[in-house]
Design a protein around this motif. Structure first.
Motif, short mmCIF file in Angstrom:
data_model
loop_
_atom_site.label_atom_id
_atom_site.label_comp_id
_atom_site.label_asym_id
_atom_site.label_seq_id
_atom_site.Cartn_x
_atom_site.Cartn_y
_atom_site.Cartn_z
N LEU A 28 0.81 -1.21 0.00
CA LEU A 28 0.00 0.00 0.00
C LEU A 28 0.84 1.27 0.00
CD1 LEU A 28 -2.65 -1.08 2.65
CD2 LEU A 28 -3.05 -0.79 0.22
N GLU A 83 -7.64 7.83 -6.47
CA GLU A 83 -6.99 7.44 -5.22
C GLU A 83 -7.87 6.47 -4.43
OE1 GLU A 83 -4.72 9.84 -1.81
OE2 GLU A 83 -6.89 10.13 -1.71
N GLN A 84 -9.15 6.79 -4.33
CA GLN A 84 -10.08 5.93 -3.59
C GLN A 84 -10.12 4.54 -4.20
OE1 GLN A 84 -13.71 8.20 -3.84
NE2 GLN A 84 -12.90 9.87 -2.60
N ARG A 85 -10.16 4.46 -5.53
CA ARG A 85 -10.23 3.16 -6.19
C ARG A 85 -8.93 2.37 -5.99
NH1 ARG A 85 -11.29 1.36 -12.51
NH2 ARG A 85 -10.01 -0.49 -12.34
N GLN A 139 -6.68 2.71 -3.69
CA GLN A 139 -6.55 2.33 -2.28
C GLN A 139 -7.40 1.11 -1.98
OE1 GLN A 139 -7.57 5.92 -0.15
NE2 GLN A 139 -5.44 6.57 0.05
N ASN A 140 -8.62 1.10 -2.49
CA ASN A 140 -9.51 -0.04 -2.26
C ASN A 140 -8.95 -1.33 -2.85
OD1 ASN A 140 -11.35 1.60 -0.94
ND2 ASN A 140 -12.62 1.94 -2.76
N GLU A 141 -8.20 -1.19 -3.94
CA GLU A 141 -7.60 -2.36 -4.60
C GLU A 141 -6.24 -2.73 -4.00
OE1 GLU A 141 -7.47 -1.36 -8.70
OE2 GLU A 141 -9.64 -1.56 -8.98
N GLY A 142 -5.80 -1.95 -3.00
CA GLY A 142 -4.50 -2.21 -2.38
C GLY A 142 -3.32 -1.85 -3.25
N ASP A 195 -11.71 5.94 -13.58
CA ASP A 195 -11.64 4.51 -13.90
C ASP A 195 -10.70 4.26 -15.09
OD1 ASP A 195 -13.34 3.73 -11.89
OD2 ASP A 195 -15.11 3.61 -13.16
N THR A 198 -3.08 0.71 -12.82
CA THR A 198 -3.06 -0.59 -12.14
C THR A 198 -2.09 -1.54 -12.83
OG1 THR A 198 -5.31 -0.39 -11.28
CG2 THR A 198 -4.45 -2.62 -11.55
#
Length: 204
Positions: A17, A45-47, A49-52, A188, A195
């Protein structure tokens, strides 16, 4: 033994992270005429972070910035945030002012070099300008980005504005800036590209 295992888990979790991505851009990334929390870098950032994938996305974008402005600001930003990745989204304002492609290329090259010298990996976003600047200039401007990507061996992220321009109600009246409604799509779009880069960099 359990204590050592627990420390190891925490260490590897932090590493997963711990990456920081910094977006160095202009009004297309700064959340133009909207709250900053609605801008696509914040949503990305939120996405991520949620995906690690990351710990933080720094939105270092300022409306109206040129490549020269970004170059002037970059050393302090690198020192402050020490990003693992720098995503450069600059050049639109240079192009809209009809600045020399050679100057734009030179500034972008320096932005890439400074970022890499700090230890950060770099991705550059393709930028396009309206066709009314003439075919010759428009092509010379557009070609800067894939050429730099190839020469400097850095990832090129496609321009996110194509769908924004083609989707009714997503573009502001000025014909240049995405509305708030378009920000989740952009987040997205860029997150999907980042990603892949983050995952591949972890494997190296």
């Amino acid at each position: 033994m359990l204590k050592v295992l627990y420390v190891c888990i925490l260490f590897f979790s932090f590493n997963a992270l711990g990456q920081t991505v910094m977006v160095l851009g202009d009004s297309l990334s700064a959340g133009y005429q909207m709250p900053i929390e609605k801008s696509w870098p914040t949503l990305m950032e939120q996405r991520l972070q949620n995906e690690g994938q990351v710990e933080k996305v720094v939105n270092a974008s300022i409306s109206g910035d040129t490549t020269g402005n970004g170059l002037a600001r970059l050393p302090a930003l690198l020192d402050t945030y020490q990003p693992d990745w720098v995503l450069i989204e600059l050049g639109a304002n240079d192009g809209l002012r009809g600045w020399s492609p050679d100057l734009i290329r030179k500034n972008l090259t320096q932005l890439i070099n400074l970022s890499q010298q700090s230890g950060a990996k770099v991705a550059i976003m393709q930028i396009e300008i309206p066709p009314n600047y003439g075919k010759r200039y428009t092509k010379a401007f557009s070609d800067i980005y894939p050429e730099l990507s190839k020469e400097m061996k850095i990832p090129l992220i496609p321009f996110f504005m194509e769908k924004v321009v083609l989707t009714p109600g997503w573009l502001m009246a000025d014909g240049l800036h995405p509305k708030e409604v378009a920000q989740p799509y952009i987040a997205d779009f860029v997150a999907n590209k980042m990603t892949l880069l983050l995952e591949n960099s972890d494997k190296k």
